[in-house]
Scaffold this motif. Structure first.
Motif: not given
Length: 188
Positions: A61-70, A76-82, A96-100
């Protein structure tokens, strides 16, 4: 009498593998540090078993936690993840993933890396406890409280002192393997 080793890890093969291969192993990789920060935050109010079972789905879901991607995720992306039933669909935890990620990018500019930031709290040293049983493991310490305060000031989310203590174990700054565990830092 408690068996030798860290009993908490014996609940499933995934938990045992995490214990044996990652837990309390020092990491200096920003991507891994970012992943574990978010997984520990996702655990809030849940069990680690729940999160470890969903880990591969988080990575997808988070592109292997790629920091730039997140950091670039849109609302809209975050809402889709819900709508992703394979991860915890809590709105605040997903956001929080984006904020972090955005906070990590700022820390990287200031410290050169997220790793430098995290390890500066102990001047690059590990905190190695000598616990006789899992029951002796603290939920939080003065160190996790201090780091939590600093991270909150920098805009990180889901970084309370209990979460941060678990995080310090996850990234190897703290070694809480019990003394009878062959993976304790003093076992050679």
């Amino acid at each position: 009498m408690e068996e030798a080793g860290c009993n908490w890890a014996k609940s499933s093969p995934l938990m045992q593998a995490y214990h044996d291969e990652e837990w309390c192993v020092p990491s200096y990789d920003d991507r891994y540090l970012f992943e574990m920060l978010n997984l520990e935050g996702a655990q809030a109010g849940l069990s680690w078993q729940t999160i470890i079972n969903k880990r591969v789905h988080y990575q997808e879901a988070f592109a292997d936690f790629d920091i730039d991607f997140c950091a670039a995720l849109t609302d809209d992306d975050l809402e889709q993840l819900r709508n992703n039933e394979k991860i915890i669909r809590n709105r605040a935890k997903i956001k929080a993933v984006r904020d972090n990620a955005q906070a990590v990018l700022k820390v990287q500019q200031e410290f050169g890396s997220f790793s430098n930031y995290m390890w500066h709290f102990t001047e690059g040293n590990r905190v190695i406890h000598e616990l006789l049983s899992d029951a002796e493991m603290p939920a939080k310490t003065e160190l996790s409280e201090a780091i939590s305060r600093d991270m909150k000031k920098r805009g990180f989310k889901f970084v309370g002192p209990v979460i941060i203590y678990s995080y310090l174990q996850a990234i190897g700054i703290v070694d809480d393997h019990v003394l009878s565990c062959p993976l304790h830092a003093t076992a050679k």
